[in-house]
Design a protein around this motif. Structure first.
Motif, PDB file in Angstrom:
ATOM      1  N   ASP A 224      80.002  33.477  52.479  1.00  0.00           N
ATOM      2  CA  ASP A 224      79.935  34.664  51.624  1.00  0.00           C
ATOM      3  C   ASP A 224      80.665  34.387  50.315  1.00  0.00           C
ATOM      4  O   ASP A 224      81.865  34.069  50.327  1.00  0.00           O
ATOM      5  CB  ASP A 224      80.557  35.876  52.317  1.00  0.00           C
ATOM      6  CG  ASP A 224      79.787  36.287  53.565  1.00  0.00           C
ATOM      7  OD1 ASP A 224      78.672  36.789  53.410  1.00  0.00           O
ATOM      8  OD2 ASP A 224      80.314  36.079  54.674  1.00  0.00           O
ATOM      9  N   PHE A 225      79.956  34.525  49.207  1.00  0.00           N
ATOM     10  CA  PHE A 225      80.582  34.241  47.918  1.00  0.00           C
ATOM     11  C   PHE A 225      79.937  35.102  46.839  1.00  0.00           C
ATOM     12  O   PHE A 225      78.889  35.724  47.037  1.00  0.00           O
ATOM     13  CB  PHE A 225      80.452  32.756  47.559  1.00  0.00           C
ATOM     14  CG  PHE A 225      79.039  32.279  47.372  1.00  0.00           C
ATOM     15  CD1 PHE A 225      78.462  32.242  46.109  1.00  0.00           C
ATOM     16  CD2 PHE A 225      78.278  31.873  48.460  1.00  0.00           C
ATOM     17  CE1 PHE A 225      77.164  31.805  45.935  1.00  0.00           C
ATOM     18  CE2 PHE A 225      76.974  31.421  48.295  1.00  0.00           C
ATOM     19  CZ  PHE A 225      76.414  31.393  47.029  1.00  0.00           C
ATOM     20  N   THR A 226      80.570  35.125  45.664  1.00  0.00           N
ATOM     21  CA  THR A 226      80.072  35.864  44.503  1.00  0.00           C
ATOM     22  C   THR A 226      80.118  34.962  43.283  1.00  0.00           C
ATOM     23  O   THR A 226      81.084  34.221  43.085  1.00  0.00           O
ATOM     24  CB  THR A 226      80.918  37.125  44.242  1.00  0.00           C
ATOM     25  OG1 THR A 226      80.699  38.061  45.306  1.00  0.00           O
ATOM     26  CG2 THR A 226      80.531  37.788  42.923  1.00  0.00           C
TER      27      THR A 226
ATOM     28  N   ARG B  80      67.818  22.321  52.218  1.00  0.00           N
ATOM     29  CA  ARG B  80      69.056  23.083  52.000  1.00  0.00           C
ATOM     30  C   ARG B  80      69.019  23.897  50.704  1.00  0.00           C
ATOM     31  O   ARG B  80      69.951  24.645  50.422  1.00  0.00           O
ATOM     32  CB  ARG B  80      70.247  22.127  51.954  1.00  0.00           C
ATOM     33  CG  ARG B  80      70.462  21.299  53.220  1.00  0.00           C
ATOM     34  CD  ARG B  80      71.541  20.253  53.006  1.00  0.00           C
ATOM     35  NE  ARG B  80      71.167  19.329  51.929  1.00  0.00           N
ATOM     36  CZ  ARG B  80      72.008  18.439  51.402  1.00  0.00           C
ATOM     37  NH1 ARG B  80      73.248  18.346  51.859  1.00  0.00           N
ATOM     38  NH2 ARG B  80      71.594  17.629  50.439  1.00  0.00           N
ATOM     39  N   THR B  81      67.951  23.772  49.922  1.00  0.00           N
ATOM     40  CA  THR B  81      67.870  24.452  48.627  1.00  0.00           C
ATOM     41  C   THR B  81      67.897  25.970  48.809  1.00  0.00           C
ATOM     42  O   THR B  81      67.134  26.525  49.599  1.00  0.00           O
ATOM     43  CB  THR B  81      66.577  24.052  47.894  1.00  0.00           C
ATOM     44  OG1 THR B  81      66.528  22.628  47.785  1.00  0.00           O
ATOM     45  CG2 THR B  81      66.534  24.664  46.506  1.00  0.00           C
ATOM     46  N   PRO B  82      68.765  26.668  48.054  1.00  0.00           N
ATOM     47  CA  PRO B  82      68.820  28.135  48.182  1.00  0.00           C
ATOM     48  C   PRO B  82      67.631  28.801  47.503  1.00  0.00           C
ATOM     49  O   PRO B  82      66.926  28.192  46.686  1.00  0.00           O
ATOM     50  CB  PRO B  82      70.128  28.492  47.470  1.00  0.00           C
ATOM     51  CG  PRO B  82      70.310  27.414  46.459  1.00  0.00           C
ATOM     52  CD  PRO B  82      69.768  26.154  47.099  1.00  0.00           C
TER      53      PRO B  82
ATOM     54  N   LEU C 231      71.644  35.073  46.072  1.00  0.00           N
ATOM     55  CA  LEU C 231      71.203  33.701  46.280  1.00  0.00           C
ATOM     56  C   LEU C 231      71.369  33.421  47.766  1.00  0.00           C
ATOM     57  O   LEU C 231      72.477  33.521  48.302  1.00  0.00           O
ATOM     58  CB  LEU C 231      72.067  32.748  45.445  1.00  0.00           C
ATOM     59  CG  LEU C 231      71.563  31.332  45.211  1.00  0.00           C
ATOM     60  CD1 LEU C 231      70.284  31.348  44.387  1.00  0.00           C
ATOM     61  CD2 LEU C 231      72.629  30.500  44.505  1.00  0.00           C
ATOM     62  N   LYS C 232      70.269  33.108  48.440  1.00  0.00           N
ATOM     63  CA  LYS C 232      70.301  32.967  49.893  1.00  0.00           C
ATOM     64  C   LYS C 232      70.035  31.519  50.288  1.00  0.00           C
ATOM     65  O   LYS C 232      69.087  30.892  49.829  1.00  0.00           O
ATOM     66  CB  LYS C 232      69.251  33.880  50.534  1.00  0.00           C
ATOM     67  CG  LYS C 232      69.405  34.036  52.039  1.00  0.00           C
ATOM     68  CD  LYS C 232      68.494  35.135  52.569  1.00  0.00           C
ATOM     69  CE  LYS C 232      68.694  35.339  54.071  1.00  0.00           C
ATOM     70  NZ  LYS C 232      67.838  36.425  54.592  1.00  0.00           N
TER      71      LYS C 232
END
Length: 748
Positions: free
Chosen positions: A384-386, A416-418, A427-428
């Motif tokens: 989890d990030f921003t 692995r590309t988001p 961005l997932k």
């Protein structure tokens, strides 16, 4: 080569240092000795191309890392690509140096600010255009192109035949061109991509010729056209073409001038001359009945009629509404070619475009955040990030999809590309990691959240209440590694000052990392290093080269505290319902249209019922005269819906010219001249007094960074304060009080 993922971060950083130190020949030999899998692993490793000081490991004691970076602390064309420079003539991409001048898409000389040899690229492509010219670039290189649908929309909705929209400043809204990478063009090749041609190149003014250009063209029999008849004014080049075509040229049906020669050098030279005039020549080779090679040049005029003889000229006309096959280059084919060294350059213009190759084809110029984020996601298990940036456009165009952005840090097809999900602003990642995207334009999104990591880019450019915005983000660091990484150019904003003060407090959790331009000396030219060393002890040099945050200038008339004190929310007595009039202040530059000229100052101020003046908008920038007029017209329409207003322009030569343009485009717009009878420093001192006496204010939610930066740094020396001058002209049109003038003894 040992598998990189088996090495420690320190070992990978050391390997990156060794790779950067190699010369091009050794680097090519090293790359050629790797397998495809090893090349891909090397190219997309998250930290091997970071320098030691750019790597930010986890730190539970000082979990906020503030990276203040000098310029060039941080796509490319191959080093053999021909480049036309204003100061050295034709050289190759690999020979370019900082300080050289190339040409931009509007035909103007543009200074090179940075030259960056690139790490090895996985794919190199060669494009062939419909005029037979070619350019070779890496898969990540950016172009401005139109596909079939965009051309149709453009002609149906925006083109009226009266203007040349090829590189309009509003291309994003008019549908003129879209930025695409080489790989994106290859993947959608059937869309028939075209690159609009450049405008006529602005060479030196009129050259003295013993024989006039028309006469010389009319008698020129073959060979390479002499430089003095190419590198001269637009009018002189056009006269040469008219003289040559009057004698040797013919007009085919459908407005197609052409000539035929047996001289290949003449074909090549004449085609280049036409390209410098904004035309799109098509060159062909034919075989006559006797087996001889004939070289033809033909084109459809879009800039000037290439004849003076009446019987030829009457069959020719300037057709601005041409298909892009005639006003641009169609990409006819592509092929993947073997690796060769590539270089990226940074140019000093707003569009970031420059002309490359013999065909003078417009192309795009130039990473710590994307690499560090990849390391935290892939190797530290962050879920989890921003990510925070000044604007939504910065998030999407630079951080997510930019040439050094997050998506590009993964190989094509890497599982692995988001995925960027614009409707949700996230961005997932396939491994379950999710990143929220927030900007200072939408501060409400900073609230809440449950983050392990925060990445912030250019925090010094955040608008609105940036301090509150950052505090809300910081409160969201609640689990996991709880790290925040801020990468920014130093700017003396209240937020930046607060963070630097916290970094100096041993009991706080902020650690300060400064990045000098000189730390990247291995990747910069000797000229740029020399310039950096020469200016490093100046105020600008300390900030731009050494990455220092200069909190204030003792000689400046504004202080950060004064700006913070006079920055207000537009509520209560400042609400728009209380506005009684507005003024738009203009400080035109003396070289309008040149990107190396001063900025064109455009500032809007309003006056309230309580006689308080507030600066609410700053549109100062490197605008041409026509661009500035469009901006002023839009601003006047916007604020006229609220209250009455006027435009104020400085009374000088440039001001008179701008006033005439205003009268031409907006004949009923109230306009008056500002008699600048006092010196600049005195004017700005009087303006500062308005703020010190609670008469003038700054709008908290407006994007005024350029103005406030100039206010706390300008001390009467250096370049003209275009932001401050325009603000001064606007304010003086609203709060011209007799007591104030007598008290300060300044004439405004």
């Amino acid at each position: 080569m040992q598998k990189l993922s088996d090495l420690t971060p320190e070992q990978r950083l050391e390997m990156g240092d060794k790779l950067r130190a190699m010369n091009n020949e050794d680097k090519k030999a090293f790359i050629d000795g790797l397998s495809k899998e090893q090349r891909e692993e090397l190219l997309y490793d998250p930290i091997i191309f970071l320098r030691q000081e750019q790597f930010v490991p986890t730190d539970t004691d000082n979990n906020i890392a503030l990276l203040l970076c000098g310029r060039a602390w941080g796509k490319s064309l191959t080093n053999t690509t021909p480049m036309l420079t204003a100061n050295k003539g034709w050289i190759t991409m690999g020979e370019l140096e900082v300080g050289d001048y190339v040409y931009d898409e509007k035909g103007l000389p543009v200074k090179i600010l940075g030259v960056y040899p690139q790490p090895p690229k996985e794919k190199i492509y060669k494009f062939t255009f419909n005029d037979k010219t070619t350019i070779t670039s890496c898969s990540e290189h950016d172009w401005m192109t139109l596909n079939t649908d965009e051309k149709r929309v453009f002609y149906d909705n925006h083109y009226d035949g009266s203007r040349d929209y090829r590189y309009d400043v509003n291309w994003a809204t008019t549908g003129v061109a879209t930025k695409r990478t080489t790989q994106e063009i290859v993947d959608t090749f059937d869309d028939n991509h075209a690159i609009p041609s450049a405008f006529p190149l602005q060479f030196d003014n009129d050259q003295h010729h013993d024989i006039t250009p028309y006469e010389f063209g009319n008698t020129f029999s073959g060979g390479v056209i002499p430089d003095e008849y190419i590198y001269c004014s637009i009018e002189q080049r056009q006269d040469f073409v008219r003289g040559f075509m009057d004698k040797y040229g013919v007009v085919q049906n459908h407005n197609n001038p052409k000539f035929i020669t047996e001289d290949k050098d003449l074909q090549h030279s004449f085609a280049f001359l036409l390209r410098t005039l904004g035309e799109q020549p098509h060159c062909k080779i034919k075989i006559d009945k006797e087996g001889n090679e004939l070289y033809t040049v033909r084109w459809r005029p879009c800039k000037f009629i290439p004849f003076t003889l009446k019987y030829k000229a009457k069959r020719t006309f300037v057709d601005k509404k041409l298909p892009f096959s005639n006003q641009g280059r169609l990409i006819m084919s592509y092929e993947e070619v073997p690796y060769e060294p590539t270089t990226c350059i940074e140019v000093d213009n707003d569009s970031h475009l420059f002309l490359a190759g013999e065909g003078l084809i417009p192309t795009h110029n130039t990473h710590t955040i994307s690499r560090m984020l990849k390391w935290y996601i892939e190797e530290q298990g962050v879920k989890d990030f921003t990510i925070a940036a000044p604007s939504n456009n910065d998030l999407v165009q630079t951080i997510i999809n930019g040439e050094s952005g997050i998506i590009r840090s993964y190989a094509d097809g890497d599982p692995r590309t988001p995925t960027y999900m614009p409707h949700y602003g996230v961005l997932k990642y396939p491994n379950g990691a999710v990143g929220r995207l927030v900007s200072s334009e939408s501060p409400e999104r900073a609230r809440g959240g449950n983050n392990e990591l925060i990445i912030a880019d250019e925090l010094g450019s955040f608008t609105g209440d940036a301090l509150d915005f950052w505090q809300q983000l910081e409160y969201s660091l609640r689990k996991g590694v709880s790290q925040a990484i801020i990468c920014t150019t130093p700017r003396a904003t209240p937020l930046m000052i607060d963070l630097v003060k916290r970094a100096k407090d041993p009991n706080d959790n902020v650690r300060l990392i400064t990045g000098s331009t000189l730390a990247n000396a291995d990747n910069l030219t000797p000229q740029m290093i020399a310039r950096a060393k020469k200016t490093m002890n100046t105020r600008v040099g300390r900030q731009e080269v050494l990455g220092e945050l200069i909190l204030t200038n003792d000689k400046a008339l504004f202080t950060p505290d004064l700006i913070e004190k006079t920055t207000v929310e537009m509520v209560g007595e400042f609400h728009r319902s209380k506005w009684v009039k507005f003024a738009i202040g203009l400080d035109p530059n003396s070289g309008t249209g040149r990107k190396d000229a001063d900025e064109f100052g455009i500032v809007v101020a309003i006056l309230t019922e309580s006689n308080k003046a507030v600066i609410v908008e700053n549109k100062t920038g490197h605008h041409t005269g026509d661009e500035a007029m469009r901006i002023v017209g839009a601003l006047f329409d916007k604020y006229s819906k609220i209250c009455s207003g006027k435009v104020r322009v400085e009374k000088n030569g440039a001001g008179a010219y701008v006033k005439s343009m205003l009268k031409r485009d907006f004949p009923f717009m109230p306009t008056e001249e500002f008699p600048s009878t006092s010196k600049k420093y005195s004017r700005i001192m009087a303006m500062a007094h308005l703020y010190e006496t609670d008469i003038a204010y700054f709008d908290k939610d407006a994007m005024l960074t350029g103005l406030t930066d100039e206010a706390i740094t300008w001390d009467g020396s250096g370049k003209s304060p275009n932001h401050l001058d325009a603000a001064c002209f606007a304010l003086d049109g609203l709060v011209k009080t007799g007591n104030y003038v007598k008290k300060t003894k300044f004439i405004i």
